[in-house]
Design a protein around this motif. Structure first.
Motif, PDB file in Angstrom:
ATOM      1  N   ALA A  86       0.831  -1.204   0.000  1.00  0.00           N
ATOM      2  CA  ALA A  86       0.000   0.000   0.000  1.00  0.00           C
ATOM      3  C   ALA A  86       0.868   1.257   0.000  1.00  0.00           C
ATOM      4  CB  ALA A  86      -0.933   0.002   1.213  1.00  0.00           C
ATOM      5  N   ILE A  87       1.952   1.246   0.775  1.00  0.00           N
ATOM      6  CA  ILE A  87       2.848   2.402   0.819  1.00  0.00           C
ATOM      7  C   ILE A  87       3.500   2.629  -0.539  1.00  0.00           C
ATOM      8  CG2 ILE A  87       5.024   3.268   1.776  1.00  0.00           C
ATOM      9  CD1 ILE A  87       4.227   1.890   4.416  1.00  0.00           C
ATOM     10  N   VAL A  88       3.951   1.567  -1.182  1.00  0.00           N
ATOM     11  CA  VAL A  88       4.593   1.698  -2.498  1.00  0.00           C
ATOM     12  C   VAL A  88       3.604   2.299  -3.501  1.00  0.00           C
ATOM     13  CG1 VAL A  88       5.509   0.399  -4.466  1.00  0.00           C
ATOM     14  CG2 VAL A  88       6.324  -0.087  -2.159  1.00  0.00           C
ATOM     15  N   ALA A  91       2.896   5.995  -2.536  1.00  0.00           N
ATOM     16  CA  ALA A  91       4.037   6.869  -2.845  1.00  0.00           C
ATOM     17  C   ALA A  91       4.173   7.071  -4.357  1.00  0.00           C
ATOM     18  CB  ALA A  91       5.321   6.282  -2.272  1.00  0.00           C
ATOM     19  N   PHE A  92       4.055   6.009  -5.118  1.00  0.00           N
ATOM     20  CA  PHE A  92       4.199   6.107  -6.573  1.00  0.00           C
ATOM     21  C   PHE A  92       3.089   6.965  -7.175  1.00  0.00           C
ATOM     22  CE2 PHE A  92       3.786   4.332 -10.932  1.00  0.00           C
ATOM     23  CZ  PHE A  92       5.029   4.740 -11.397  1.00  0.00           C
ATOM     24  N   SER A  93       1.847   6.723  -6.762  1.00  0.00           N
ATOM     25  CA  SER A  93       0.737   7.504  -7.305  1.00  0.00           C
ATOM     26  C   SER A  93       0.844   8.971  -6.876  1.00  0.00           C
ATOM     27  CB  SER A  93      -0.615   6.915  -6.890  1.00  0.00           C
ATOM     28  OG  SER A  93      -0.798   7.012  -5.489  1.00  0.00           O
ATOM     29  N   THR A  94       1.348   9.226  -5.686  1.00  0.00           N
ATOM     30  CA  THR A  94       1.538  10.602  -5.225  1.00  0.00           C
ATOM     31  C   THR A  94       2.588  11.304  -6.065  1.00  0.00           C
ATOM     32  OG1 THR A  94       0.881  10.015  -2.974  1.00  0.00           O
ATOM     33  CG2 THR A  94       2.154  12.044  -3.238  1.00  0.00           C
ATOM     34  N   LEU A  95       3.691  10.627  -6.367  1.00  0.00           N
ATOM     35  CA  LEU A  95       4.727  11.225  -7.222  1.00  0.00           C
ATOM     36  C   LEU A  95       4.170  11.576  -8.604  1.00  0.00           C
ATOM     37  CD1 LEU A  95       7.838   9.019  -6.390  1.00  0.00           C
ATOM     38  CD2 LEU A  95       7.515  11.435  -5.858  1.00  0.00           C
ATOM     39  N   ILE A  96       3.405  10.673  -9.171  1.00  0.00           N
ATOM     40  CA  ILE A  96       2.832  10.923 -10.492  1.00  0.00           C
ATOM     41  C   ILE A  96       1.840  12.088 -10.437  1.00  0.00           C
ATOM     42  CG2 ILE A  96       1.308   9.979 -12.278  1.00  0.00           C
ATOM     43  CD1 ILE A  96       2.653   7.257 -11.719  1.00  0.00           C
ATOM     44  N   CYS A  97       0.940  12.060  -9.452  1.00  0.00           N
ATOM     45  CA  CYS A  97      -0.079  13.116  -9.348  1.00  0.00           C
ATOM     46  C   CYS A  97       0.543  14.482  -9.123  1.00  0.00           C
ATOM     47  CB  CYS A  97      -1.052  12.800  -8.214  1.00  0.00           C
ATOM     48  SG  CYS A  97      -2.203  11.480  -8.620  1.00  0.00           S
ATOM     49  N   TRP A  98       1.458  14.595  -8.185  1.00  0.00           N
ATOM     50  CA  TRP A  98       2.027  15.910  -7.892  1.00  0.00           C
ATOM     51  C   TRP A  98       2.892  16.402  -9.045  1.00  0.00           C
ATOM     52  CZ3 TRP A  98       3.096  17.466  -2.212  1.00  0.00           C
ATOM     53  CH2 TRP A  98       1.945  17.263  -1.468  1.00  0.00           C
ATOM     54  N   GLY A  99       3.516  15.490  -9.772  1.00  0.00           N
ATOM     55  CA  GLY A  99       4.238  15.889 -10.978  1.00  0.00           C
ATOM     56  C   GLY A  99       3.272  16.459 -12.012  1.00  0.00           C
ATOM     57  N   PHE A 100       2.148  15.790 -12.190  1.00  0.00           N
ATOM     58  CA  PHE A 100       1.117  16.257 -13.121  1.00  0.00           C
ATOM     59  C   PHE A 100       0.543  17.606 -12.675  1.00  0.00           C
ATOM     60  CE2 PHE A 100      -3.489  16.485 -13.921  1.00  0.00           C
ATOM     61  CZ  PHE A 100      -3.480  16.607 -15.302  1.00  0.00           C
ATOM     62  N   TYR A 101       0.233  17.717 -11.388  1.00  0.00           N
ATOM     63  CA  TYR A 101      -0.347  18.966 -10.882  1.00  0.00           C
ATOM     64  C   TYR A 101       0.602  20.145 -11.101  1.00  0.00           C
ATOM     65  CZ  TYR A 101      -3.691  16.020  -8.277  1.00  0.00           C
ATOM     66  OH  TYR A 101      -4.655  15.118  -7.912  1.00  0.00           O
ATOM     67  N   GLY A 102       1.854  19.976 -10.733  1.00  0.00           N
ATOM     68  CA  GLY A 102       2.830  21.053 -10.887  1.00  0.00           C
ATOM     69  C   GLY A 102       3.041  21.436 -12.338  1.00  0.00           C
ATOM     70  N   LYS A 103       3.163  20.427 -13.195  1.00  0.00           N
ATOM     71  CA  LYS A 103       3.354  20.669 -14.630  1.00  0.00           C
ATOM     72  C   LYS A 103       2.154  21.415 -15.205  1.00  0.00           C
ATOM     73  CE  LYS A 103       3.826  18.012 -18.945  1.00  0.00           C
ATOM     74  NZ  LYS A 103       2.528  18.329 -19.550  1.00  0.00           N
ATOM     75  N   THR A 104       0.957  20.978 -14.875  1.00  0.00           N
ATOM     76  CA  THR A 104      -0.260  21.603 -15.383  1.00  0.00           C
ATOM     77  C   THR A 104      -0.360  23.064 -14.933  1.00  0.00           C
ATOM     78  OG1 THR A 104      -1.398  19.474 -15.374  1.00  0.00           O
ATOM     79  CG2 THR A 104      -2.788  21.441 -15.423  1.00  0.00           C
ATOM     80  N   CYS A 105      -0.108  23.318 -13.656  1.00  0.00           N
ATOM     81  CA  CYS A 105      -0.197  24.686 -13.129  1.00  0.00           C
ATOM     82  C   CYS A 105       0.861  25.592 -13.757  1.00  0.00           C
ATOM     83  CB  CYS A 105      -0.041  24.687 -11.609  1.00  0.00           C
ATOM     84  SG  CYS A 105      -1.445  23.956 -10.764  1.00  0.00           S
ATOM     85  N   LEU A 106       2.072  25.103 -13.877  1.00  0.00           N
ATOM     86  CA  LEU A 106       3.139  25.924 -14.439  1.00  0.00           C
ATOM     87  C   LEU A 106       2.886  26.234 -15.909  1.00  0.00           C
ATOM     88  CD1 LEU A 106       5.745  27.298 -13.592  1.00  0.00           C
ATOM     89  CD2 LEU A 106       6.971  25.254 -14.304  1.00  0.00           C
ATOM     90  N   GLU A 107       2.422  25.247 -16.668  1.00  0.00           N
ATOM     91  CA  GLU A 107       2.097  25.490 -18.078  1.00  0.00           C
ATOM     92  C   GLU A 107       0.974  26.519 -18.202  1.00  0.00           C
ATOM     93  OE1 GLU A 107       3.376  21.180 -20.009  1.00  0.00           O
ATOM     94  OE2 GLU A 107       1.260  21.617 -19.707  1.00  0.00           O
ATOM     95  N   TYR A 108       0.001  26.460 -17.311  1.00  0.00           N
ATOM     96  CA  TYR A 108      -1.097  27.426 -17.341  1.00  0.00           C
ATOM     97  C   TYR A 108      -0.598  28.831 -17.003  1.00  0.00           C
ATOM     98  CZ  TYR A 108      -5.381  29.878 -16.165  1.00  0.00           C
ATOM     99  OH  TYR A 108      -6.384  30.800 -16.095  1.00  0.00           O
ATOM    100  N   LEU A 109       0.189  28.944 -15.943  1.00  0.00           N
ATOM    101  CA  LEU A 109       0.676  30.259 -15.521  1.00  0.00           C
ATOM    102  C   LEU A 109       1.627  30.881 -16.538  1.00  0.00           C
ATOM    103  CD1 LEU A 109       1.258  29.606 -11.715  1.00  0.00           C
ATOM    104  CD2 LEU A 109      -0.537  31.020 -12.747  1.00  0.00           C
TER     105      LEU A 109
END
Length: 178
Positions: A86-88, A91-109
């Motif tokens: 469950a931790i793996v 952690a993996f899904s969190t890395l993917i999601c936060w990478g997506f969130y940051g990329k999306t926000c930065l591209e928008y800004l």
């Protein structure tokens, strides 16, 4: 507990809507209700069940070691493997999601898709740095970042309350007040 809960269900942080905005739906408010259900399921079902296992166990320890020990107490060694897997996945899904969130926000800004690739390269580098600097520092920086992100989002939520009210009234929720 509150800080770690914010990672688990992202309520108030303003990140989950980025994922829900990708959904093909006729009703944004309906998709928002799905987001509310996610918070309910995560908090009331998953976190509460985990808390009950820990409380019934009654042993010593902190963090994931305590969770692992508690599940092992009730499920044998299989409990430790369940927690580890469950931790793996978390952690993996969190890395993917936060990478997506940051990329999306930065591209928008920045109004540019090129910055997304640069961001992802820097993001991956910081993942490696995070693995090297130690757990306590990573949690401290992450707690600070999530607190700032949530504070900024809450200002936006208050500023947009009329739009949210109008959208939810379309679904028949007329009792929403400021």
């Amino acid at each position: 507990g509150v800080a770690k809960g914010a990672y688990s269900h992202e309520a108030g942080g303003g990140t989950a809507p980025l994922s829900h905005a990708q959904a093909k739906t006729k009703s944004p408010a309906g998709e928002g209700l799905l987001g509310l259900f996610e918070v309910f399921f995560d908090t009331i079902v998953i976190c509460t069940l985990t808390a009950f296992v820990i409380l019934l166990y009654g042993g010593d320890g902190v963090g994931m070691a305590l969770v692992s020990d508690a599940f092992a107490y009730f499920c044998g060694d299989a409990g430790r493997y369940i927690v580890a897997v469950a931790i793996v996945f978390f952690a993996f899904s969190t890395l993917i999601c936060w990478g997506f969130y940051g990329k999306t926000c930065l591209e928008y800004l920045c109004k540019s898709r090129r910055v997304g690739g640069v961001y992802l390269a820097a993001y991956c580098a910081f993942v490696v740095v995070g693995a090297l600097v130690g757990e306590a520092r990573v949690w401290m920086l992450t707690d600070f970042g999530v607190a700032v992100m949530t504070a900024v989002n809450l200002v936006a939520v208050v500023a947009l309350w009329r739009d949210v009210k109008a959208e939810t009234e379309l679904l028949g929720f007329t009792k929403i007040r400021r």
